[in-house]
Design an enzyme around this catalytic site. Structure first.
Site, PDB file in Angstrom:
ATOM      1  CG  PHE A 143      -1.960   0.979   1.376  1.00 25.27           C
ATOM      2  CD1 PHE A 143      -3.123   0.847   0.645  1.00 25.27           C
ATOM      3  CD2 PHE A 143      -1.855   2.042   2.258  1.00 25.27           C
ATOM      4  CE1 PHE A 143      -4.167   1.756   0.784  1.00 25.27           C
ATOM      5  CE2 PHE A 143      -2.887   2.964   2.400  1.00 25.27           C
ATOM      6  CZ  PHE A 143      -4.040   2.821   1.658  1.00 25.27           C
ATOM      7  CG  LEU A 145      -1.564   6.888   1.716  1.00 29.25           C
ATOM      8  CD1 LEU A 145      -2.132   7.720   0.573  1.00 29.25           C
ATOM      9  CD2 LEU A 145      -2.687   6.453   2.666  1.00 29.25           C
ATOM     10  CB  ALA A 150       1.327  12.851   2.448  1.00 28.10           C
ATOM     11  CG  HIS A 360       9.071 -10.361  32.897  1.00 26.31           C
ATOM     12  ND1 HIS A 360       7.719 -10.153  32.679  1.00 26.31           N
ATOM     13  CD2 HIS A 360       9.342 -11.596  32.391  1.00 26.31           C
ATOM     14  CE1 HIS A 360       7.210 -11.214  32.068  1.00 26.31           C
ATOM     15  NE2 HIS A 360       8.171 -12.101  31.883  1.00 26.31           N
ATOM     16  N   GLY A 362      14.472  -6.826  36.083  1.00 22.53           N
ATOM     17  CA  GLY A 362      15.628  -6.776  35.197  1.00 22.53           C
ATOM     18  C   GLY A 362      15.558  -7.797  34.083  1.00 22.53           C
ATOM     19  CD  GLU A 385      -2.992   0.553   8.903  1.00 26.55           C
ATOM     20  OE1 GLU A 385      -1.824   1.017   8.916  1.00 26.55           O
ATOM     21  OE2 GLU A 385      -3.270  -0.552   8.453  1.00 26.55           O
ATOM     22  CB  THR A 387      -0.441   9.446  14.890  1.00 27.54           C
ATOM     23  OG1 THR A 387      -1.205  10.645  14.637  1.00 27.54           O
ATOM     24  CG2 THR A 387       0.721   9.354  13.908  1.00 27.54           C
ATOM     25  CB  SER A 388      -2.562   8.221  19.478  1.00 27.24           C
ATOM     26  OG  SER A 388      -2.236   6.857  19.645  1.00 27.24           O
ATOM     27  CD  GLU A 389      -0.438  12.050  18.821  1.00 28.49           C
ATOM     28  OE1 GLU A 389      -0.134  11.814  19.999  1.00 28.49           O
ATOM     29  OE2 GLU A 389      -0.127  11.313  17.862  1.00 28.49           O
TER      30      GLU A 389
END
Length: 408
Positions: A143, A145, A150, A360, A362, A385, A387-389
């Site tokens: 894909f 794009l 952009a 866990h 170290g 896909e 960003t969170s923003e």
């Protein structure tokens, strides 16, 4: 989020969202899901360190993936795929997210953002030329794009396609293109005209990887997801025939991009849930077996509190991703719900992975320990896909616009 993006994501139904005779029934899907779960846990999980060290998926695992039909699990059966709809896709994705994300990346674009452009927008001739080979794994589709200017919003892309007689000539560059080094087909987004009003001026072209003028750069060196290859792709005056224009129309490109991304966001959310489940399972096992002062650390209340937060995140993610898939499948919501699922689940898995390393101690910071790999791998999920923003802008803007429409 622009008005063009909103329009593109709320028009043109997705044929894969409507149940039909070609789609897999519950019994058959249960068998597919069980086989995938067994393959992931018995064949892939034991080889995760091998994948990381080689930065590649072993050939025998790729062959098994093809034999299982996973290169085309979301491609309609009439084109040789399994025909899973999105509600089934997310169940499969939660299983695939349980192991190295590079495995899913190998065939993810065939089923997702590249393959769905052809499924939903391609002409019958284009589907006949490519979909069966995509579904079998003989063709790997990418894909194309994202560009340097952009990323999360396709509106800013600069790659151009100019008509020249009966052909199109494509010039420009793409960045971070998944599977580019092994791709046979680039589903390429290019500007054919200047944006005007609700017309973004973007079209989609099917560009064979061996077309003269296509250049793939060296593989990117990334923080994580070893074995999932990305690279820059340059189109230097690449000439393609008129029938390479997806849908036979310049107008479908932007809608194809936005609809494919929206569907892909639900899938990525499901992958995040699978990775979070694996981090939780590893942490519970470690807390049960590791000791401090002769006592299992799982007996310590602060460790139990971390496990509780992880379990809460996993269960909330499972419920949300299934609901988002249902709403996309029925057509009830193909805009806000995918972004909500993607935002919540990818942020959630980051917190869960961090807690897993903490449980866990170290040991969790050491290479070849699963939670260390998970910690690095899932960071990318908050970026691609959209960003969170970007997801927050889609969600917030969508809610405000809905309220404004209701008030009129």
């Amino acid at each position: 989020m622009t008005d063009r993006e909103a329009t593109a994501m709320t028009t043109t139904p997705d044929p894969m969202s409507t149940p039909g005779p070609e789609q897999v029934g519950d019994e058959d899907f249960a068998a597919i899901l069980a086989a995938t779960r067994d393959f992931v846990r018995s064949r892939v999980v034991p080889r995760e360190n091998e994948i990381a060290e080689a930065d590649a998926i072993p050939d025998d695992l790729r062959a098994q993936v093809a034999d299982m039909g996973l290169f085309g699990y979301a491609i309609p059966q009439e084109w040789g795929g399994l025909g899973l709809n999105l509600t089934q896709d997310v169940e499969l994705a939660m299983e695939l997210g349980y192991t190295s994300l590079a495995l899913r990346s190998l065939f993810g674009t065939n089923n997702g953002i590249a393959g769905q452009v052809l499924v939903n927008y391609g002409t019958d001739t284009q589907k006949a030329a490519w979909l069966e080979r995509i579904a079998s794994g003989d063709v790997v589709a990418s894909f194309a794009l994202t560009e340097p200017g952009a990323g999360s919003s396709p509106a800013g892309l600069r790659t151009k396609a100019e008509a020249d007689g009966d052909d199109w000539v494509i010039t420009g560059g793409k960045r971070f293109i998944t599977n580019a080094p092994i791709a046979d087909l680039f589903v390429t987004f290019a500007r054919t005209r200047e944006a005007e009003g609700n017309d973004p001026g973007i079209a989609v072209f099917l560009v064979p990887a061996d077309a003269p003028g296509v250049q793939v750069g060296p593989r990117d060196r990334k923080m994580g997801q070893e074995g999932a290859w990305t690279a820059d792709v340059t189109f230097d005056g690449v000439r393609v025939p008129a029938d390479a224009l997806v849908g036979g129309s310049e107008e479908v490109g932007y809608k194809a991009a936005m609809m494919s991304l929206a569907r892909g966001r639900v899938h990525i959310a499901a992958l995040a849930v699978g990775a979070a489940r694996r981090a939780l399972d590893e942490s519970v096992a470690y807390a049960t077996g590791a000791t401090q002062a002769g006592a299992p650390i799982g007996g310590f209340q602060l460790v139990q509190a971390m496990l509780a937060d992880m379990q809460t995140g996993v269960m909330s993610g499972e419920a949300l991703v299934r609901e988002a898939a249902r709403k996309y499948h029925t057509g009830e919501d193909r805009r806000i719900a995918p972004s909500v699922a993607k935002l919540h689940c990818t942020e959630m898995v980051g917190r869960v992975a961090d807690l897993a390393v903490q449980v866990h101690g170290g040991t969790g910071y050491m290479r070849e320990v699963p939670v260390e790999r998970i910690y690095r791998e899932v960071r990318l999920l908050r970026l691609y896909e959209g960003t969170s923003e970007i997801q927050r802008l889609i969600i917030g803007g969508g809610l405000v616009k809905a309220a404004q429409r209701a008030a009129r």
